[in-house]
Design a protein around this motif. Sequence first.
Motif, PDB file in Angstrom:
ATOM      1  N   GLU A 156       0.813  -1.209   0.000  1.00 11.52           N
ATOM      2  CA  GLU A 156       0.000   0.000   0.000  1.00 11.52           C
ATOM      3  C   GLU A 156       0.852   1.266   0.000  1.00 11.52           C
ATOM      4  O   GLU A 156       0.419   2.304  -0.501  1.00 11.52           O
ATOM      5  N   CYS A 157       2.066   1.165   0.545  1.00 14.28           N
ATOM      6  CA  CYS A 157       2.974   2.326   0.583  1.00 14.28           C
ATOM      7  C   CYS A 157       3.923   2.356  -0.616  1.00 14.28           C
ATOM      8  O   CYS A 157       4.755   3.258  -0.721  1.00 14.28           O
ATOM      9  N   ASP A 158       3.803   1.361  -1.508  1.00 17.53           N
ATOM     10  CA  ASP A 158       4.654   1.272  -2.698  1.00 17.53           C
ATOM     11  C   ASP A 158       6.137   1.247  -2.335  1.00 17.53           C
ATOM     12  O   ASP A 158       6.956   1.948  -2.927  1.00 17.53           O
ATOM     13  N   ILE A 159       6.466   0.434  -1.338  1.00 18.15           N
ATOM     14  CA  ILE A 159       7.852   0.270  -0.891  1.00 18.15           C
ATOM     15  C   ILE A 159       8.371  -1.075  -1.411  1.00 18.15           C
ATOM     16  O   ILE A 159       7.719  -2.102  -1.198  1.00 18.15           O
ATOM     17  N   PRO A 160       9.503  -1.097  -2.111  1.00 17.51           N
ATOM     18  CA  PRO A 160      10.036  -2.379  -2.597  1.00 17.51           C
ATOM     19  C   PRO A 160      10.439  -3.275  -1.427  1.00 17.51           C
ATOM     20  O   PRO A 160      11.108  -2.822  -0.499  1.00 17.51           O
ATOM     21  N   TYR A 161      10.026  -4.545  -1.480  1.00 11.07           N
ATOM     22  CA  TYR A 161      10.227  -5.421  -0.335  1.00 11.07           C
ATOM     23  C   TYR A 161      10.446  -6.862  -0.769  1.00 11.07           C
ATOM     24  O   TYR A 161      10.177  -7.245  -1.909  1.00 11.07           O
ATOM     25  N   HIS A 162      10.925  -7.665   0.172  1.00 13.77           N
ATOM     26  CA  HIS A 162      10.998  -9.121   0.041  1.00 13.77           C
ATOM     27  C   HIS A 162      10.231  -9.692   1.218  1.00 13.77           C
ATOM     28  O   HIS A 162      10.459  -9.308   2.369  1.00 13.77           O
ATOM     29  N   ASP A 163       9.309 -10.613   0.939  1.00 18.20           N
ATOM     30  CA  ASP A 163       8.347 -11.016   1.968  1.00 18.20           C
ATOM     31  C   ASP A 163       8.909 -11.978   3.006  1.00 18.20           C
ATOM     32  O   ASP A 163       8.256 -12.249   4.018  1.00 18.20           O
ATOM     33  N   LYS A 164      10.117 -12.486   2.800  1.00 23.08           N
ATOM     34  CA  LYS A 164      10.738 -13.328   3.816  1.00 23.08           C
ATOM     35  C   LYS A 164      12.232 -13.413   3.549  1.00 23.08           C
ATOM     36  O   LYS A 164      12.722 -12.995   2.496  1.00 23.08           O
ATOM     37  N   GLY A 165      12.946 -13.966   4.522  1.00 27.19           N
ATOM     38  CA  GLY A 165      14.384 -14.105   4.382  1.00 27.19           C
ATOM     39  C   GLY A 165      14.998 -14.502   5.713  1.00 27.19           C
ATOM     40  O   GLY A 165      14.348 -14.469   6.756  1.00 27.19           O
ATOM     41  N   THR A 166      16.259 -14.876   5.667  1.00 29.94           N
ATOM     42  CA  THR A 166      17.008 -15.220   6.871  1.00 29.94           C
ATOM     43  C   THR A 166      18.027 -14.125   7.153  1.00 29.94           C
ATOM     44  O   THR A 166      18.765 -13.712   6.264  1.00 29.94           O
ATOM     45  N   ILE A 167      18.032 -13.665   8.408  1.00 31.18           N
ATOM     46  CA  ILE A 167      18.979 -12.640   8.824  1.00 31.18           C
ATOM     47  C   ILE A 167      20.054 -13.273   9.685  1.00 31.18           C
ATOM     48  O   ILE A 167      19.762 -13.976  10.650  1.00 31.18           O
ATOM     49  N   VAL A 168      21.310 -13.080   9.298  1.00 33.95           N
ATOM     50  CA  VAL A 168      22.448 -13.554  10.078  1.00 33.95           C
ATOM     51  C   VAL A 168      22.826 -12.448  11.058  1.00 33.95           C
ATOM     52  O   VAL A 168      23.044 -11.307  10.655  1.00 33.95           O
ATOM     53  N   VAL A 169      22.891 -12.788  12.329  1.00 34.51           N
ATOM     54  CA  VAL A 169      23.200 -11.792  13.357  1.00 34.51           C
ATOM     55  C   VAL A 169      24.631 -12.017  13.835  1.00 34.51           C
ATOM     56  O   VAL A 169      24.936 -13.050  14.431  1.00 34.51           O
ATOM     57  N   ILE A 170      25.502 -11.046  13.556  1.00 31.29           N
ATOM     58  CA  ILE A 170      26.896 -11.160  13.961  1.00 31.29           C
ATOM     59  C   ILE A 170      27.145 -10.308  15.208  1.00 31.29           C
ATOM     60  O   ILE A 170      26.357  -9.422  15.537  1.00 31.29           O
ATOM     61  N   GLN A 171      28.252 -10.581  15.886  1.00 31.96           N
ATOM     62  CA  GLN A 171      28.506  -9.955  17.168  1.00 31.96           C
ATOM     63  C   GLN A 171      28.749  -8.455  17.060  1.00 31.96           C
ATOM     64  O   GLN A 171      28.256  -7.683  17.868  1.00 31.96           O
ATOM     65  N   GLY A 172      29.510  -8.021  16.056  1.00 33.30           N
ATOM     66  CA  GLY A 172      29.865  -6.620  15.982  1.00 33.30           C
ATOM     67  C   GLY A 172      30.831  -6.254  17.096  1.00 33.30           C
ATOM     68  O   GLY A 172      31.142  -7.063  17.960  1.00 33.30           O
ATOM     69  N   PRO A 173      31.319  -5.015  17.139  1.00 37.38           N
ATOM     70  CA  PRO A 173      30.995  -3.971  16.163  1.00 37.38           C
ATOM     71  C   PRO A 173      31.706  -4.106  14.825  1.00 37.38           C
ATOM     72  O   PRO A 173      31.412  -3.355  13.901  1.00 37.38           O
ATOM     73  N   ARG A 174      32.644  -5.068  14.706  1.00 41.03           N
ATOM     74  CA  ARG A 174      33.311  -5.215  13.411  1.00 41.03           C
ATOM     75  C   ARG A 174      32.369  -5.821  12.384  1.00 41.03           C
ATOM     76  O   ARG A 174      31.415  -6.528  12.720  1.00 41.03           O
ATOM     77  N   PHE A 175      32.657  -5.554  11.111  1.00 40.16           N
ATOM     78  CA  PHE A 175      31.937  -6.204  10.032  1.00 40.16           C
ATOM     79  C   PHE A 175      32.613  -7.540   9.690  1.00 40.16           C
ATOM     80  O   PHE A 175      33.690  -7.858  10.208  1.00 40.16           O
ATOM     81  N   SER A 176      31.998  -8.288   8.807  1.00 40.10           N
ATOM     82  CA  SER A 176      32.509  -9.612   8.437  1.00 40.10           C
ATOM     83  C   SER A 176      33.768  -9.521   7.582  1.00 40.10           C
ATOM     84  O   SER A 176      33.984  -8.545   6.854  1.00 40.10           O
ATOM     85  N   THR A 177      34.588 -10.558   7.667  1.00 41.82           N
ATOM     86  CA  THR A 177      35.671 -10.720   6.695  1.00 41.82           C
ATOM     87  C   THR A 177      35.047 -11.167   5.370  1.00 41.82           C
ATOM     88  O   THR A 177      33.877 -11.581   5.311  1.00 41.82           O
ATOM     89  N   ARG A 178      35.838 -11.114   4.309  1.00 43.67           N
ATOM     90  CA  ARG A 178      35.324 -11.573   3.016  1.00 43.67           C
ATOM     91  C   ARG A 178      34.953 -13.054   3.068  1.00 43.67           C
ATOM     92  O   ARG A 178      33.962 -13.483   2.484  1.00 43.67           O
ATOM     93  N   SER A 179      35.753 -13.844   3.777  1.00 44.78           N
ATOM     94  CA  SER A 179      35.477 -15.281   3.866  1.00 44.78           C
ATOM     95  C   SER A 179      34.198 -15.553   4.653  1.00 44.78           C
ATOM     96  O   SER A 179      33.397 -16.424   4.282  1.00 44.78           O
ATOM     97  N   GLU A 180      33.990 -14.819   5.752  1.00 43.47           N
ATOM     98  CA  GLU A 180      32.759 -14.978   6.527  1.00 43.47           C
ATOM     99  C   GLU A 180      31.544 -14.609   5.687  1.00 43.47           C
ATOM    100  O   GLU A 180      30.531 -15.324   5.663  1.00 43.47           O
TER     101      GLU A 180
END
Length: 265
Positions: free
Chosen positions: A146-170
Motif C-alpha cells: 500500500e505504501c509502494d515500498i520495494p520489499y521481500h516477503d521473507k528471508g534469513t537474517i544472520v546476526v553477527i557480534q559486531g561492532p566489526r563487520f565480516s571478513t570476506r570469507s565470513e
Amino acid sequence: MEHQAEIGVFGGSGFYNFIEDAVEVKVETPYGSPSATITIGTVGGKRVAFMPRHGRDHSLPPHKINYRANVWAFKALGIKRVICPCAAGSLQKHIKPGEFVFCDQYVDRTNGREDTFFDGPITTHVSAADPYSEELRKLAVQAAKECDIPYHDKGTIVVIQGPRFSTRSESKWFRDQGWEVINMTQYPEAHLVKEMEMDPLNISLITDYDTGVEGAPPVSHVEVIEVFTENNVKLRRLLFKLIELMPSADKAPEFANILDSSRHG
C-alpha cells in the motif's frame, strides 16, 4: 503501571518526534536500565511505545545493548506486539539497497550476550523454530504494498557480534548458505520478545551490500548514509500504515503472573 501501550517499536526519535500526545516514561527493570526512556503516543488509534535500542545519542554498540532490560520494559507497559526495524546489509545481489526484507528466520552468530530471562532455578525451553510472527509479517507485506515500498516477503537474517563487520570469507560463507540479510542486533532481541510472550516482527532496511557480494558494485560511505536516510523516511510511512492495519491486541495478562504462566519443560 500508569502508562500502557499495546505496540512497541525499537526505533529512534525520527519515528515519534511528531506525535502530539507523546509522553516520556522511565521504566526500572530487574536487569538494569533500558537503552533510553520510552516515548508513548497514539498512532492509528493505538497506543505505541518507542525506544531507540542504541540510546538517544546512538552511544550503545550492538554488543553492549541491554536487550533484557529493553524487552522487560516493553512487557511492563502491557505491550503485546513488538516491531523490530534494523539497518542491515544484503548478502544477495537481488536484494538491493533501499529495499525492505521482512525476515522470518535468523541465524545467531553472536557470543557472550545475555539471551534469556530463564537463568534458573527453573529451566525453561522456549521454541525458536519460528522466531517471528507470521501474522505481523503478512500485515507488513500488505503495508509495504500500500505504501509502494520495494520489499521481500521473507528471508534469513544472520546476526553477527559486531561492532566489526565480516571478513570476506565470513561473508562468502553466509552468502553461500543462501541467507539474505546481515545485522548485529536481532539476536537476542527477537528471542527475548518471544520469551516474554510478545509477538516480534523484523523489518530489515537494506543500506548496502555486505563485503564482497559477487557482482555488486562497491558502495561509498556517503551512499550508505543517503540510503539510510531514505530508508528511515520510508519506514515511518510503513509503520503508520502497519499500525493502522493491526487489529487491537487482547488485553495483556497481568505482568506479575507472566513468568509463572509461561514456565514449562
